[in-house]
Design a protein around this motif. Sequence first.
Motif, PDB file in Angstrom:
ATOM      1  N   GLU A  45       0.845  -1.182   0.000  1.00 15.62           N
ATOM      2  CA  GLU A  45       0.000   0.000   0.000  1.00 15.62           C
ATOM      3  C   GLU A  45       0.889   1.244   0.000  1.00 15.62           C
ATOM      4  OE1 GLU A  45      -2.257   0.646   3.610  1.00 15.62           O
ATOM      5  OE2 GLU A  45      -0.945  -0.690   4.749  1.00 15.62           O
ATOM      6  N   LEU A  46       0.300   2.373  -0.381  1.00 16.81           N
ATOM      7  CA  LEU A  46       1.048   3.627  -0.513  1.00 16.81           C
ATOM      8  C   LEU A  46       0.435   4.696   0.378  1.00 16.81           C
ATOM      9  CD1 LEU A  46       3.053   5.584  -2.076  1.00 16.81           C
ATOM     10  CD2 LEU A  46       1.165   5.908  -3.706  1.00 16.81           C
ATOM     11  N   TYR A  47       1.300   5.489   1.011  1.00 15.36           N
ATOM     12  CA  TYR A  47       0.847   6.606   1.842  1.00 15.36           C
ATOM     13  C   TYR A  47       1.613   7.852   1.418  1.00 15.36           C
ATOM     14  CZ  TYR A  47      -0.727   9.112   6.049  1.00 15.36           C
ATOM     15  OH  TYR A  47      -1.307   9.998   6.917  1.00 15.36           O
ATOM     16  N   VAL A  48       0.885   8.893   1.000  1.00 12.41           N
ATOM     17  CA  VAL A  48       1.485  10.164   0.593  1.00 12.41           C
ATOM     18  C   VAL A  48       1.215  11.189   1.689  1.00 12.41           C
ATOM     19  CG1 VAL A  48       1.535  11.980  -1.150  1.00 12.41           C
ATOM     20  CG2 VAL A  48       1.129   9.594  -1.837  1.00 12.41           C
ATOM     21  N   HIS A  49       2.290  11.722   2.258  1.00 14.63           N
ATOM     22  CA  HIS A  49       2.197  12.695   3.352  1.00 14.63           C
ATOM     23  C   HIS A  49       2.633  14.063   2.834  1.00 14.63           C
ATOM     24  CE1 HIS A  49       2.576  14.278   7.474  1.00 14.63           C
ATOM     25  NE2 HIS A  49       3.711  14.839   7.063  1.00 14.63           N
ATOM     26  N   LEU A  50       1.761  15.065   2.976  1.00 18.91           N
ATOM     27  CA  LEU A  50       2.041  16.412   2.474  1.00 18.91           C
ATOM     28  C   LEU A  50       1.872  17.423   3.610  1.00 18.91           C
ATOM     29  CD1 LEU A  50      -0.101  16.169  -0.793  1.00 18.91           C
ATOM     30  CD2 LEU A  50       2.352  15.687  -0.556  1.00 18.91           C
ATOM     31  N   LYS A  51       2.884  18.258   3.775  1.00 19.26           N
ATOM     32  CA  LYS A  51       2.823  19.303   4.794  1.00 19.26           C
ATOM     33  C   LYS A  51       2.955  20.671   4.124  1.00 19.26           C
ATOM     34  CE  LYS A  51       5.027  20.826   9.095  1.00 19.26           C
ATOM     35  NZ  LYS A  51       6.147  20.565  10.057  1.00 19.26           N
ATOM     36  N   GLN A  52       2.017  21.566   4.424  1.00 13.46           N
ATOM     37  CA  GLN A  52       2.019  22.890   3.819  1.00 13.46           C
ATOM     38  C   GLN A  52       2.847  23.865   4.656  1.00 13.46           C
ATOM     39  OE1 GLN A  52      -2.090  23.888   2.310  1.00 13.46           O
ATOM     40  NE2 GLN A  52      -2.621  22.069   3.510  1.00 13.46           N
ATOM     41  N   ASP A 105      -4.464  21.213  -6.795  1.00 15.00           N
ATOM     42  CA  ASP A 105      -4.257  22.663  -6.805  1.00 15.00           C
ATOM     43  C   ASP A 105      -3.212  23.120  -5.793  1.00 15.00           C
ATOM     44  OD1 ASP A 105      -6.205  22.972  -8.755  1.00 15.00           O
ATOM     45  OD2 ASP A 105      -7.818  23.081  -7.266  1.00 15.00           O
ATOM     46  N   LEU A 106      -2.746  22.223  -4.983  1.00 20.65           N
ATOM     47  CA  LEU A 106      -1.752  22.569  -3.970  1.00 20.65           C
ATOM     48  C   LEU A 106      -0.363  22.601  -4.603  1.00 20.65           C
ATOM     49  CD1 LEU A 106      -1.372  23.133  -0.940  1.00 20.65           C
ATOM     50  CD2 LEU A 106      -1.064  20.666  -0.618  1.00 20.65           C
ATOM     51  N   LYS A 107       0.283  23.780  -4.570  1.00 17.44           N
ATOM     52  CA  LYS A 107       1.547  23.950  -5.284  1.00 17.44           C
ATOM     53  C   LYS A 107       2.730  24.280  -4.381  1.00 17.44           C
ATOM     54  CE  LYS A 107      -0.691  25.418  -9.565  1.00 17.44           C
ATOM     55  NZ  LYS A 107      -0.790  26.463 -10.594  1.00 17.44           N
ATOM     56  N   ILE A 108       2.478  24.682  -3.156  1.00 21.02           N
ATOM     57  CA  ILE A 108       3.578  24.995  -2.241  1.00 21.02           C
ATOM     58  C   ILE A 108       3.568  23.980  -1.112  1.00 21.02           C
ATOM     59  CG2 ILE A 108       4.597  26.716  -0.726  1.00 21.02           C
ATOM     60  CD1 ILE A 108       3.320  28.877  -2.353  1.00 21.02           C
ATOM     61  N   LEU A 109       4.609  23.175  -1.060  1.00 16.39           N
ATOM     62  CA  LEU A 109       4.687  22.105  -0.070  1.00 16.39           C
ATOM     63  C   LEU A 109       5.994  22.225   0.704  1.00 16.39           C
ATOM     64  CD1 LEU A 109       3.431  19.236  -2.397  1.00 16.39           C
ATOM     65  CD2 LEU A 109       2.160  20.265  -0.508  1.00 16.39           C
ATOM     66  N   ASN A 110       5.883  22.148   2.010  1.00 16.08           N
ATOM     67  CA  ASN A 110       7.050  22.275   2.867  1.00 16.08           C
ATOM     68  C   ASN A 110       7.733  20.930   3.114  1.00 16.08           C
ATOM     69  OD1 ASN A 110       8.827  23.710   4.622  1.00 16.08           O
ATOM     70  ND2 ASN A 110       7.698  22.885   6.366  1.00 16.08           N
ATOM     71  N   LEU A 111       6.927  19.863   3.150  1.00 15.22           N
ATOM     72  CA  LEU A 111       7.446  18.514   3.386  1.00 15.22           C
ATOM     73  C   LEU A 111       6.615  17.512   2.595  1.00 15.22           C
ATOM     74  CD1 LEU A 111       9.230  16.466   4.962  1.00 15.22           C
ATOM     75  CD2 LEU A 111       7.475  16.476   6.749  1.00 15.22           C
ATOM     76  N   VAL A 112       7.298  16.624   1.900  1.00 21.84           N
ATOM     77  CA  VAL A 112       6.636  15.586   1.115  1.00 21.84           C
ATOM     78  C   VAL A 112       7.294  14.243   1.451  1.00 21.84           C
ATOM     79  CG1 VAL A 112       6.306  14.627  -1.192  1.00 21.84           C
ATOM     80  CG2 VAL A 112       5.951  17.070  -0.793  1.00 21.84           C
ATOM     81  N   LYS A 113       6.447  13.257   1.716  1.00 22.26           N
ATOM     82  CA  LYS A 113       6.947  11.893   1.914  1.00 22.26           C
ATOM     83  C   LYS A 113       6.020  10.913   1.220  1.00 22.26           C
ATOM     84  CE  LYS A 113       7.314  12.045   6.522  1.00 22.26           C
ATOM     85  NZ  LYS A 113       7.654  11.625   7.906  1.00 22.26           N
ATOM     86  N   MET A 114       6.620   9.958   0.535  1.00 25.27           N
ATOM     87  CA  MET A 114       5.873   8.840  -0.023  1.00 25.27           C
ATOM     88  C   MET A 114       6.367   7.592   0.684  1.00 25.27           C
ATOM     89  SD  MET A 114       5.675   9.678  -4.130  1.00 25.27           S
ATOM     90  CE  MET A 114       4.553   8.310  -4.487  1.00 25.27           C
ATOM     91  N   LEU A 115       5.433   6.843   1.271  1.00 25.92           N
ATOM     92  CA  LEU A 115       5.759   5.662   2.067  1.00 25.92           C
ATOM     93  C   LEU A 115       5.021   4.444   1.535  1.00 25.92           C
ATOM     94  CD1 LEU A 115       5.063   7.319   5.565  1.00 25.92           C
ATOM     95  CD2 LEU A 115       7.213   7.395   4.300  1.00 25.92           C
ATOM     96  N   ILE A 116       5.631   3.290   1.624  1.00 23.35           N
ATOM     97  CA  ILE A 116       4.970   2.052   1.237  1.00 23.35           C
ATOM     98  C   ILE A 116       5.139   1.018   2.348  1.00 23.35           C
ATOM     99  CG2 ILE A 116       5.185   2.416  -1.242  1.00 23.35           C
ATOM    100  CD1 ILE A 116       7.529   0.426  -1.224  1.00 23.35           C
ATOM    101  N   ARG A 117       4.155   0.131   2.464  1.00 21.70           N
ATOM    102  CA  ARG A 117       4.178  -0.891   3.501  1.00 21.70           C
ATOM    103  C   ARG A 117       3.460  -2.144   2.988  1.00 21.70           C
ATOM    104  NH1 ARG A 117       1.245   0.343   9.177  1.00 21.70           N
ATOM    105  NH2 ARG A 117      -0.602   0.249   7.830  1.00 21.70           N
TER     106      ARG A 117
END
Length: 340
Positions: free
Chosen positions: A227-234, A325-337
């Motif tokens: 599975e995939l988990y996308v974590h986005l922090k603005q 539409d979100l274009k400014i991201l402070n932290l991005v992580k893609m995780l799989i498990r």
Amino acid sequence: MRLQVKKWNLSNHSDYEKQCGQYCYKIVKTLLNFLKFLKNENDNFNSIIEGKDRQIAELQAKLTSLYSNEHKPNEFDSLRKLITESNTAVINELRSQFLDFHNNGEIKPPYDSLKRCQNESTEYNTKVNESKGGETYIESPYPNSCVPFGNSSKQYKINVAGAGSFHVLCDAHTAGPGWITILRRADGKVDFDRDWNAYRNGFGSLNGDFFIGLEKLHYITKSQPYELYVHLKQLNGQTIHARYGEFAISNEKEKYNLIKLDLYSGTAGDYLKTSKHTGFSTKNKVNIQYAKKFNGGWWFNDYTKSNLNGKYVADNNLVGMFWGDLKILNLVKMLIRPKV
């Protein structure tokens, strides 16, 4: 010293019964009980051996099938585990039973049978090892995912069939234990506008920004369901996420196509779905024009609504990472498990 044996007088039947009852009953009964006990234990032993023989026959048949057909690596691992567990259990049980005999009844344990079980275990494990791709497979001391490391968020070494052993960053804090970090963007110090070879092999540092590499990602998601988990922090500190219950990519020949992406849930929006069944692109391969336009490699097509490998920017007027539409991201992580 000579044994004095009392002569039995059999001329009178009643005398015989009286003598036998007087002298033999306790001895004969004890002996018969002991012989009955031995018979039961012998039957139990034979039953165990027959069961063992059936297990060996079943494993041999499955091994023959594996030789003649292509199977996923985890099927070999399952077979190896089955062989090891079954042999170990039988050997331990036999050893325990017959050592008890040896200590209490002066009966010699069948060490030859135990040795045969051990030899068969070694033989079949060796055959299974050698059946992987026609090459010898050496059992790795490392796990094939971050799951065994539980609640630890550190760098560990894993071993994945086809990709070998390599270090990964495990994440147990973002979405629970057991996740492998495949992409991290936190400070913009690593350039993600790279060519095909770089994305295939991976780049960056596990201590900072990095991409794990498409080749490793292919073999990881091929080894078992993920599975995939996308974590986005603005910039304002707000976090959102997108979770997919199924995730996998194909091999390089198929351009690392996003072949599985289903069961979305989350708060970020399902903006990766437009890339499903799309090959990966970089500035020098596949959909070159999109990779150049968006300054990074991704699963680009005419309907793409996300790109987490673009430039790390803090200006809406610049083309950088985006998710819908979100274009400014402070932290991005893609995780799989591994999928439970």
